[in-house]
Enzyme design. Structure first.
Site, PDB file in Angstrom:
ATOM      1  CG  ASP A   1      28.933  32.678  52.135  1.00 42.01           C
ATOM      2  OD1 ASP A   1      29.629  32.256  51.195  1.00 42.01           O
ATOM      3  OD2 ASP A   1      29.068  33.812  52.627  1.00 42.01           O
TER       4      ASP A   1
ATOM      5  CD  GLU B   1      34.218  32.695  56.159  1.00 43.21           C
ATOM      6  OE1 GLU B   1      35.434  32.752  55.900  1.00 43.21           O
ATOM      7  OE2 GLU B   1      33.333  32.967  55.335  1.00 43.21           O
TER       8      GLU B   1
ATOM      9  CD  GLU C   1      26.793  34.508  47.829  1.00 46.66           C
ATOM     10  OE1 GLU C   1      25.872  35.352  47.828  1.00 46.66           O
ATOM     11  OE2 GLU C   1      27.445  34.240  46.801  1.00 46.66           O
TER      12      GLU C   1
ATOM     13  CG  HIS D   1      32.844  37.234  42.589  1.00 44.89           C
ATOM     14  ND1 HIS D   1      33.698  37.746  43.509  1.00 44.89           N
ATOM     15  CD2 HIS D   1      32.046  36.358  43.255  1.00 44.89           C
ATOM     16  CE1 HIS D   1      33.461  37.194  44.679  1.00 44.89           C
ATOM     17  NE2 HIS D   1      32.463  36.353  44.564  1.00 44.89           N
TER      18      HIS D   1
ATOM     19  NE  ARG E   1      25.314  32.800  41.404  1.00 45.13           N
ATOM     20  CZ  ARG E   1      24.968  32.084  40.335  1.00 45.13           C
ATOM     21  NH1 ARG E   1      23.871  32.357  39.682  1.00 45.13           N
ATOM     22  NH2 ARG E   1      25.715  31.086  39.929  1.00 45.13           N
TER      23      ARG E   1
ATOM     24  CG  HIS F   1      34.833  35.303  39.178  1.00 41.48           C
ATOM     25  ND1 HIS F   1      34.038  34.424  38.485  1.00 41.48           N
ATOM     26  CD2 HIS F   1      34.786  34.899  40.466  1.00 41.48           C
ATOM     27  CE1 HIS F   1      33.532  33.523  39.327  1.00 41.48           C
ATOM     28  NE2 HIS F   1      33.980  33.797  40.534  1.00 41.48           N
TER      29      HIS F   1
HETATM   30  C1  UD1 Z   1      30.522  31.406  43.682  1.00 37.89           C
HETATM   31  C2  UD1 Z   1      29.705  31.508  44.969  1.00 37.89           C
HETATM   32  C3  UD1 Z   1      30.026  32.798  45.698  1.00 37.89           C
HETATM   33  C4  UD1 Z   1      31.529  32.972  45.884  1.00 37.89           C
HETATM   34  C5  UD1 Z   1      32.216  32.816  44.541  1.00 37.89           C
HETATM   35  C6  UD1 Z   1      33.710  32.890  44.744  1.00 37.89           C
HETATM   36  C7  UD1 Z   1      27.466  30.536  44.932  1.00 37.89           C
HETATM   37  C8  UD1 Z   1      26.038  30.743  44.590  1.00 37.89           C
HETATM   38  N1  UD1 Z   1      28.280  31.545  44.634  1.00 37.89           N
HETATM   39  O1  UD1 Z   1      30.067  32.432  42.806  1.00 37.89           O
HETATM   40  O2  UD1 Z   1      29.419  32.774  46.980  1.00 37.89           O
HETATM   41  O3  UD1 Z   1      31.764  34.265  46.386  1.00 37.89           O
HETATM   42  O4  UD1 Z   1      31.887  31.544  43.971  1.00 37.89           O
HETATM   43  O5  UD1 Z   1      34.385  33.149  43.580  1.00 37.89           O
HETATM   44  O6  UD1 Z   1      27.817  29.500  45.435  1.00 37.89           O
HETATM   45  N2  UD1 Z   1      33.616  29.696  36.061  1.00 37.89           N
HETATM   46  C9  UD1 Z   1      34.574  29.084  35.266  1.00 37.89           C
HETATM   47  N3  UD1 Z   1      35.652  28.509  35.889  1.00 37.89           N
HETATM   48  C10 UD1 Z   1      35.847  28.534  37.224  1.00 37.89           C
HETATM   49  C11 UD1 Z   1      34.867  29.187  38.027  1.00 37.89           C
HETATM   50  C12 UD1 Z   1      33.763  29.746  37.436  1.00 37.89           C
HETATM   51  O7  UD1 Z   1      34.451  29.031  34.061  1.00 37.89           O
HETATM   52  O8  UD1 Z   1      36.854  28.010  37.703  1.00 37.89           O
HETATM   53  C13 UD1 Z   1      32.436  30.313  35.405  1.00 37.89           C
HETATM   54  C14 UD1 Z   1      31.413  29.292  34.896  1.00 37.89           C
HETATM   55  O9  UD1 Z   1      30.859  29.756  33.703  1.00 37.89           O
HETATM   56  C15 UD1 Z   1      30.343  29.326  35.989  1.00 37.89           C
HETATM   57  C16 UD1 Z   1      30.380  30.795  36.390  1.00 37.89           C
HETATM   58  O10 UD1 Z   1      31.751  31.154  36.344  1.00 37.89           O
HETATM   59  O11 UD1 Z   1      29.098  28.908  35.507  1.00 37.89           O
HETATM   60  C17 UD1 Z   1      29.801  31.131  37.743  1.00 37.89           C
HETATM   61  O12 UD1 Z   1      30.303  30.263  38.771  1.00 37.89           O
HETATM   62  P1  UD1 Z   1      29.418  30.021  40.111  1.00 37.89           P
HETATM   63  O13 UD1 Z   1      30.159  29.152  41.039  1.00 37.89           O
HETATM   64  O14 UD1 Z   1      28.024  29.610  39.738  1.00 37.89           O
HETATM   65  O15 UD1 Z   1      29.263  31.475  40.705  1.00 37.89           O
HETATM   66  P2  UD1 Z   1      30.361  32.462  41.274  1.00 37.89           P
HETATM   67  O16 UD1 Z   1      29.955  33.824  40.862  1.00 37.89           O
HETATM   68  O17 UD1 Z   1      31.706  31.987  40.954  1.00 37.89           O
HETATM   69  N1  UDP Z   2      42.017  35.379  45.019  1.00 33.10           N
HETATM   70  C1  UDP Z   2      42.933  34.642  44.275  1.00 33.10           C
HETATM   71  N2  UDP Z   2      43.186  35.022  42.980  1.00 33.10           N
HETATM   72  C2  UDP Z   2      42.562  36.074  42.403  1.00 33.10           C
HETATM   73  C3  UDP Z   2      41.605  36.802  43.156  1.00 33.10           C
HETATM   74  C4  UDP Z   2      41.346  36.415  44.465  1.00 33.10           C
HETATM   75  O1  UDP Z   2      43.529  33.688  44.770  1.00 33.10           O
HETATM   76  O2  UDP Z   2      42.842  36.363  41.229  1.00 33.10           O
HETATM   77  C5  UDP Z   2      41.729  34.947  46.403  1.00 33.10           C
HETATM   78  C6  UDP Z   2      41.719  36.029  47.471  1.00 33.10           C
HETATM   79  O3  UDP Z   2      42.998  36.183  48.046  1.00 33.10           O
HETATM   80  C7  UDP Z   2      40.722  35.491  48.475  1.00 33.10           C
HETATM   81  C8  UDP Z   2      39.759  34.668  47.653  1.00 33.10           C
HETATM   82  O4  UDP Z   2      40.403  34.446  46.398  1.00 33.10           O
HETATM   83  O5  UDP Z   2      41.341  34.596  49.399  1.00 33.10           O
HETATM   84  C9  UDP Z   2      38.462  35.384  47.451  1.00 33.10           C
HETATM   85  O6  UDP Z   2      37.713  34.669  46.533  1.00 33.10           O
HETATM   86  P1  UDP Z   2      36.463  35.302  45.805  1.00 33.10           P
HETATM   87  O7  UDP Z   2      36.597  36.782  45.769  1.00 33.10           O
HETATM   88  O8  UDP Z   2      36.329  34.575  44.513  1.00 33.10           O
HETATM   89  O9  UDP Z   2      35.241  34.835  46.704  1.00 33.10           O
HETATM   90  P2  UDP Z   2      34.563  35.405  48.045  1.00 33.10           P
HETATM   91  O10 UDP Z   2      35.609  35.547  49.080  1.00 33.10           O
HETATM   92  O11 UDP Z   2      33.889  36.683  47.679  1.00 33.10           O
HETATM   93  O12 UDP Z   2      33.557  34.374  48.381  1.00 33.10           O
END
Ligand code: UD1
Ligand code: UDP
Length: 369
Positions: free
Chosen positions: A96, A118, A132, A205, A207, A238
């Site tokens: 999602d 999923e 999502e 984390h 939104r 995160h």
């Molecule tokens: C995204 C997904 C969310 C998922 C989450 C898992 C969307 C809208 N959201 O949210 O469904 O649960 O990933 O973690 O698709 N960033 C880094 N390095 C990284 C990753 C993120 O610097 O490796 C920072 C960047 O500044 C980026 C911000 O995190 O702009 C947010 O990342 P983004 O993918 O937009 O949203 P998530 O909250 O990670």
């Molecule tokens: N996870 C990881 N390292 C971390 C925290 C979480 O590998 O420091 C793994 C966790 O085991 C799970 C996945 O990341 O499989 C969950 O990701 P996240 O919480 O970012 O996203 P969501 O599942 O909420 O979309």
């Protein structure tokens, strides 16, 4: 030979799709093309490395503090080019995220069939989780194949009028991943630091929790930490800077809470299996924790994973500071409450989801010829 393109972009998608890339690659009937959007960068690369998956395309779209507009537009246009070039027989997306939605939309525009891994998770509340719930419902509209992790997810899809012949219950591929990561022999310096206390794992984390809800969540946790001397909290935080800013503000000076970098999936799963309990707003962790028998307080008002709640391992506590303080304290001080939530159950399959998906695709794509 059928060409299958697997697209993902964030950490959780990667954890759940890498086992599938590996499984499908074993079949000579499939040519697997792995395309990552790079919606996440470091957190995605960590997973690719852990599962030793090599990618064919990397759109590398991540920007600091990216908006939903940034991600959607960049994935959509990036995918147009890759899909035009490869013209796969099927595109597989997961879950999602915005990568998932935009990649499925790109495939739809080019009339390429989509398979949704999923599929069928629902809250039917477009605000939670945001965005999502919209993303997964949108993918559900364009997908030809829906791989539902549970019967509940399948029922959601059938109730929405999806063609039953395209809906399959396979379990969740996260259980496939979990089977390969948790070890008996495992050590880590942060675990050594926590060894004299009960280890609590924290992640957050979402939104819709950014801003005031996240402050309230962290306040409730901090109050409990101050009152209970024999716990240590590990928070692999995160990389979202908004989350980091709030956490460093609220947890400043807490010497029994460590903010650490995101852990590799192998490390995180082993931390989970050694934790006393978990506090999280994550989706994937709600699936992993029941399998490991770890109580989870879910820092959200609603969940698309009712199976874990029904099994008793997950409890929704929302984002109110007082409620979180009360429920956290209860699990730390009331052995009965703790034990009733720490029963290992696994509503998400037997760890063969990837093989089941591969066999279904073999059958379905052959029939398409
Ligand atoms: C995204 C997904 C969310 C998922 C989450 C898992 C969307 C809208 N959201 O949210 O469904 O649960 O990933 O973690 O698709 N960033 C880094 N390095 C990284 C990753 C993120 O610097 O490796 C920072 C960047 O500044 C980026 C911000 O995190 O702009 C947010 O990342 P983004 O993918 O937009 O949203 P998530 O909250 O990670
Ligand atoms: N996870 C990881 N390292 C971390 C925290 C979480 O590998 O420091 C793994 C966790 O085991 C799970 C996945 O990341 O499989 C969950 O990701 P996240 O919480 O970012 O996203 P969501 O599942 O909420 O979309």
């Amino acid at each position: 030979m059928k060409k299958i393109m697997i697209v993902f972009g964030t950490r959780p998608e990667a954890i759940k799709m890498c086992p599938l890339v590996r499984e499908l690659s074993r079949y000579e009937e499939f040519r697997v093309i792995c395309c990552v959007t790079g919606q996440h960068r470091q957190m995605l690369d960590q997973v690719l490395e852990a599962f030793r998956v090599r990618v064919d395309y990397d759109l590398n779209i991540m920007q600091a503090r990216q908006t939903l507009f940034d991600v959607t537009c960049r994935v959509l246009t990036g995918m147009e080019e890759v899909l035009e070039k490869e013209r796969p027989d099927l595109v597989l997306v997961h879950g999602d995220t915005t990568t998932t939605f935009a990649a499925a939309l790109a495939a739809f525009y080019l009339q390429i069939p989509v398979g949704h891994v999923e599929a069928g998770l629902r809250t039917y509340n477009l605000s939670a989780p945001f965005p999502e719930e919209f993303n997964r419902q949108g993918v559900g509209i364009v997908a030809r194949y829906h791989f539902a992790p549970t019967q509940t997810a399948r029922d959601n899809l059938l109730r929405e009028g999806k063609n039953a012949e395209g809906v399959f219950v396979t379990g969740n591929t996260v259980i496939d991943a979990l089977k390969t990561t948790v070890r008996e022999e495992y050590a880590h310096p942060v675990l050594d630091w926590a060894a004299d206390s009960r280890l609590i794992l924290l992640t957050a984390h979402r939104r819709e929790n950014l801003g005031a809800p996240l402050f309230r969540i962290f306040e409730g946790i901090r109050r409990t930490l101050d009152e209970v001397p024999d716990i240590k909290i590990v928070y692999p935080i995160h990389m979202n800077p908004v989350v980091r800013d709030t956490a460093s503000q609220v947890f400043a000076g807490c010497d029994r809470l460590r903010l650490i970098k995101p852990l590799d999936v192998l490390d995180f799963h082993n931390f989970m299996s050694r934790a006393y309990m978990i506090l999280t707003d994550s989706g994937g962790i709600q699936e992993e924790a029941p399998a490991l028998g770890k109580p989870v307080l879910v820092l959200r008002d609603t969940t698309e994973r009712p199976e874990g709640v029904a099994a008793g391992t997950l409890k929704l506590v929302g984002t109110d500071s007082d409620t979180i303080h009360r429920e956290f304290l209860k699990l730390l001080t009331d052995p009965e409450a703790y034990h009733s939530m720490s029963v290992a159950v696994n509503p998400y399959g037997d760890g063969t989801a990837c093989r089941q998906i591969a066999e279904i695709l073999l059958r379905e794509l052959r029939a398409q010829r």
